[in-house]
Design a protein around this motif. Sequence first.
Motif, PDB file in Angstrom:
ATOM      1  N   TYR A 112       0.852  -1.192   0.000  1.00 52.85           N
ATOM      2  CA  TYR A 112       0.000   0.000   0.000  1.00 52.85           C
ATOM      3  C   TYR A 112       0.887   1.242   0.000  1.00 52.85           C
ATOM      4  CZ  TYR A 112      -2.888  -3.548   2.443  1.00 52.85           C
ATOM      5  OH  TYR A 112      -3.534  -4.710   2.820  1.00 52.85           O
ATOM      6  N   VAL A 113       0.446   2.298  -0.701  1.00 52.88           N
ATOM      7  CA  VAL A 113       1.055   3.622  -0.536  1.00 52.88           C
ATOM      8  C   VAL A 113      -0.102   4.578  -0.250  1.00 52.88           C
ATOM      9  CG1 VAL A 113       2.383   5.481  -1.593  1.00 52.88           C
ATOM     10  CG2 VAL A 113       2.997   3.109  -2.079  1.00 52.88           C
ATOM     11  N   LEU A 114      -0.043   5.205   0.914  1.00 59.18           N
ATOM     12  CA  LEU A 114      -1.189   5.995   1.371  1.00 59.18           C
ATOM     13  C   LEU A 114      -0.727   7.344   1.916  1.00 59.18           C
ATOM     14  CD1 LEU A 114      -2.976   3.174   3.416  1.00 59.18           C
ATOM     15  CD2 LEU A 114      -3.608   3.970   1.127  1.00 59.18           C
ATOM     16  N   SER A 115      -1.667   8.273   1.986  1.00 62.21           N
ATOM     17  CA  SER A 115      -1.367   9.545   2.648  1.00 62.21           C
ATOM     18  C   SER A 115      -1.788   9.411   4.120  1.00 62.21           C
ATOM     19  CB  SER A 115      -2.148  10.680   1.968  1.00 62.21           C
ATOM     20  OG  SER A 115      -3.464  10.685   2.452  1.00 62.21           O
ATOM     21  N   PRO A 116      -1.324  10.327   4.971  1.00 62.83           N
ATOM     22  CA  PRO A 116      -1.696  10.231   6.396  1.00 62.83           C
ATOM     23  C   PRO A 116      -3.195  10.412   6.644  1.00 62.83           C
ATOM     24  CG  PRO A 116       0.116  11.791   6.061  1.00 62.83           C
ATOM     25  CD  PRO A 116      -0.369  11.421   4.710  1.00 62.83           C
ATOM     26  N   ASP A 117      -3.972  10.728   5.585  1.00 66.28           N
ATOM     27  CA  ASP A 117      -5.435  10.835   5.748  1.00 66.28           C
ATOM     28  C   ASP A 117      -6.040   9.547   6.292  1.00 66.28           C
ATOM     29  OD1 ASP A 117      -5.267  13.318   4.681  1.00 66.28           O
ATOM     30  OD2 ASP A 117      -5.912  12.732   2.666  1.00 66.28           O
ATOM     31  N   ILE A 118      -5.320   8.444   6.156  1.00 64.14           N
ATOM     32  CA  ILE A 118      -5.846   7.161   6.632  1.00 64.14           C
ATOM     33  C   ILE A 118      -5.898   7.123   8.173  1.00 64.14           C
ATOM     34  CG2 ILE A 118      -3.640   5.898   6.715  1.00 64.14           C
ATOM     35  CD1 ILE A 118      -6.899   4.403   5.363  1.00 64.14           C
ATOM     36  N   PHE A 119      -5.051   7.897   8.848  1.00 67.58           N
ATOM     37  CA  PHE A 119      -4.954   7.760  10.309  1.00 67.58           C
ATOM     38  C   PHE A 119      -6.235   8.175  11.059  1.00 67.58           C
ATOM     39  CE2 PHE A 119      -0.280   7.901   9.367  1.00 67.58           C
ATOM     40  CZ  PHE A 119      -0.054   6.582   9.706  1.00 67.58           C
ATOM     41  N   PRO A 120      -6.793   9.386  10.755  1.00 69.31           N
ATOM     42  CA  PRO A 120      -8.043   9.719  11.463  1.00 69.31           C
ATOM     43  C   PRO A 120      -9.150   8.710  11.173  1.00 69.31           C
ATOM     44  CG  PRO A 120      -7.414  11.475   9.908  1.00 69.31           C
ATOM     45  CD  PRO A 120      -6.292  10.494   9.945  1.00 69.31           C
ATOM     46  N   ILE A 121      -9.120   8.126   9.974  1.00 71.83           N
ATOM     47  CA  ILE A 121     -10.149   7.120   9.640  1.00 71.83           C
ATOM     48  C   ILE A 121      -9.924   5.871  10.479  1.00 71.83           C
ATOM     49  CG2 ILE A 121     -11.143   5.703   7.803  1.00 71.83           C
ATOM     50  CD1 ILE A 121     -10.247   7.817   5.788  1.00 71.83           C
ATOM     51  N   LEU A 122      -8.659   5.466  10.582  1.00 68.09           N
ATOM     52  CA  LEU A 122      -8.348   4.278  11.393  1.00 68.09           C
ATOM     53  C   LEU A 122      -8.760   4.487  12.847  1.00 68.09           C
ATOM     54  CD1 LEU A 122      -4.834   3.151  10.080  1.00 68.09           C
ATOM     55  CD2 LEU A 122      -6.899   1.746  10.144  1.00 68.09           C
ATOM     56  N   GLU A 123      -8.549   5.708  13.295  1.00 66.30           N
ATOM     57  CA  GLU A 123      -8.886   6.014  14.691  1.00 66.30           C
ATOM     58  C   GLU A 123     -10.374   5.851  14.960  1.00 66.30           C
ATOM     59  OE1 GLU A 123      -6.034   8.868  17.088  1.00 66.30           O
ATOM     60  OE2 GLU A 123      -7.456   9.894  15.781  1.00 66.30           O
ATOM     61  N   ARG A 124     -11.171   6.150  13.929  1.00 69.22           N
ATOM     62  CA  ARG A 124     -12.644   6.055  14.078  1.00 69.22           C
ATOM     63  C   ARG A 124     -13.160   4.652  13.764  1.00 69.22           C
ATOM     64  NH1 ARG A 124     -12.586  10.775  10.807  1.00 69.22           N
ATOM     65  NH2 ARG A 124     -13.319   9.575   9.034  1.00 69.22           N
ATOM     66  N   THR A 125     -12.294   3.816  13.158  1.00 72.04           N
ATOM     67  CA  THR A 125     -12.768   2.498  12.711  1.00 72.04           C
ATOM     68  C   THR A 125     -13.031   1.590  13.903  1.00 72.04           C
ATOM     69  OG1 THR A 125     -11.492   2.748  10.679  1.00 72.04           O
ATOM     70  CG2 THR A 125     -12.215   0.515  11.207  1.00 72.04           C
ATOM     71  N   THR A 126     -14.238   1.051  13.950  1.00 70.13           N
ATOM     72  CA  THR A 126     -14.582   0.173  15.079  1.00 70.13           C
ATOM     73  C   THR A 126     -14.114  -1.250  14.758  1.00 70.13           C
ATOM     74  OG1 THR A 126     -16.747   0.027  14.072  1.00 70.13           O
ATOM     75  CG2 THR A 126     -16.555   1.454  15.999  1.00 70.13           C
ATOM     76  N   PRO A 127     -13.781  -2.017  15.779  1.00 68.79           N
ATOM     77  CA  PRO A 127     -13.322  -3.381  15.524  1.00 68.79           C
ATOM     78  C   PRO A 127     -14.357  -4.172  14.721  1.00 68.79           C
ATOM     79  CG  PRO A 127     -12.978  -2.767  17.813  1.00 68.79           C
ATOM     80  CD  PRO A 127     -13.776  -1.669  17.198  1.00 68.79           C
ATOM     81  N   GLY A 128     -13.860  -4.924  13.740  1.00 69.29           N
ATOM     82  CA  GLY A 128     -14.758  -5.726  12.889  1.00 69.29           C
ATOM     83  C   GLY A 128     -14.555  -7.190  13.185  1.00 69.29           C
ATOM     84  N   LYS A 129     -14.244  -7.945  12.099  1.00 69.74           N
ATOM     85  CA  LYS A 129     -14.072  -9.391  12.210  1.00 69.74           C
ATOM     86  C   LYS A 129     -13.000  -9.721  13.264  1.00 69.74           C
ATOM     87  CE  LYS A 129     -13.309 -13.056   8.957  1.00 69.74           C
ATOM     88  NZ  LYS A 129     -11.866 -13.198   8.930  1.00 69.74           N
ATOM     89  N   ASN A 130     -13.214 -10.730  14.063  1.00 74.22           N
ATOM     90  CA  ASN A 130     -12.282 -11.176  15.124  1.00 74.22           C
ATOM     91  C   ASN A 130     -11.974 -10.068  16.131  1.00 74.22           C
ATOM     92  OD1 ASN A 130     -12.122 -13.518  13.673  1.00 74.22           O
ATOM     93  ND2 ASN A 130     -10.199 -12.971  12.666  1.00 74.22           N
ATOM     94  N   ARG A 131     -12.830  -9.080  16.233  1.00 77.86           N
ATOM     95  CA  ARG A 131     -12.664  -7.932  17.142  1.00 77.86           C
ATOM     96  C   ARG A 131     -11.382  -7.165  16.842  1.00 77.86           C
ATOM     97  NH1 ARG A 131     -12.089  -9.158  22.284  1.00 77.86           N
ATOM     98  NH2 ARG A 131     -11.659 -11.355  21.970  1.00 77.86           N
TER      99      ARG A 131
END
Length: 289
Positions: free
Chosen positions: A209-228
């Motif tokens: 993957y090559v990503l911008s730091p925009d992914i971080f606030p999204i990750l912070e808001r992402t709730t646990p999914g599969k396998n918690r």
Amino acid sequence: MLSTAIRKVIIPAAGLGTRFLPATKASPKEMLPLVDKPLIQYAVEEAVASGIEDIIIITGRGKRAIEDHFDRSFELEENLKGNGKAQLLKDIRRISEIANFCYVRQSEALGLGHAVLCARHLIGDEPFAILLSDEIIDGPVPALAQLIQAYDAGNGGVIGVKKVQRAEVSQYGIIAGRRVAGGLHRVLDLVEKPAPSQAPSRFAVIGRYVLSPDIFPILERTTPGKNREIQLTDALRCLARQAPLYAQEIQGQRHDAGDKLGFLKATVDFALKNPVLGPPFLRYLKQLR
Ligand code: UTP
């Protein structure tokens, strides 16, 4: 052409490696060797060959061997020097000098997304790469370099994909996309491990993957999914809805070395390619039934 923009890579290595138990009970999966080199060294070498300078490895309990591997080993070096093993000494020293290493501890294996988030403070404002070391991609152009080139040419994050058989789609994250050029697709959505009949394409996400730091606030808001676990795929789905996200088809032979069968296949391929071991190993294989 090497990018000047992408200097840092995150290599998450804090997973529990349950597919490879019991080997991974007390030893890191990332230290399993393909012939004579641990998986994570292939990953680091791919990153360096792609122009990366700073390697951020996410580690956890039982992963100390990774840090030791990329550190100097004075006792070993003295021994090799004393025994006149100059080439081996050079190879061993090179491992610790190949890049700048930084380690962040993920105290609990809360998922790949969480592992990436652990390195947020080291990334700052710049785009960065993520490389999963159990996905070995072997080819003339390093997989990450292919992705960086696509990132340089475009205007959004890029994830590496490879076409798989329809029967295999249920083992991967699969993109729904629209081809925009050659091997480049605009990602419209991502589906984690779909049934073959439900898969929106046969393009599987393969650990680059090559990503911008925009992914971080999204990750912070992402709730646990599969396998918690906090899933990177869930955050990427969200990113694709708010900004352009692309998928680049990666050239090269891919091996899932975190899986026992995939690891065995990779071992055979790399052993056959080895100039010293290849010919006798082939003779051995041919005389098996
Ligand atoms: P995998 O699912 O392939 O690895 O995660 P795993 O969890 O170690 O192995 P299995 O599935 O139980 O056999 C992809 C990558 O993400 C890292 C892993 O180390 C691997 O490189 N990872 C995963 C983390 O760093 N932290 C996590 O919490 C989960």
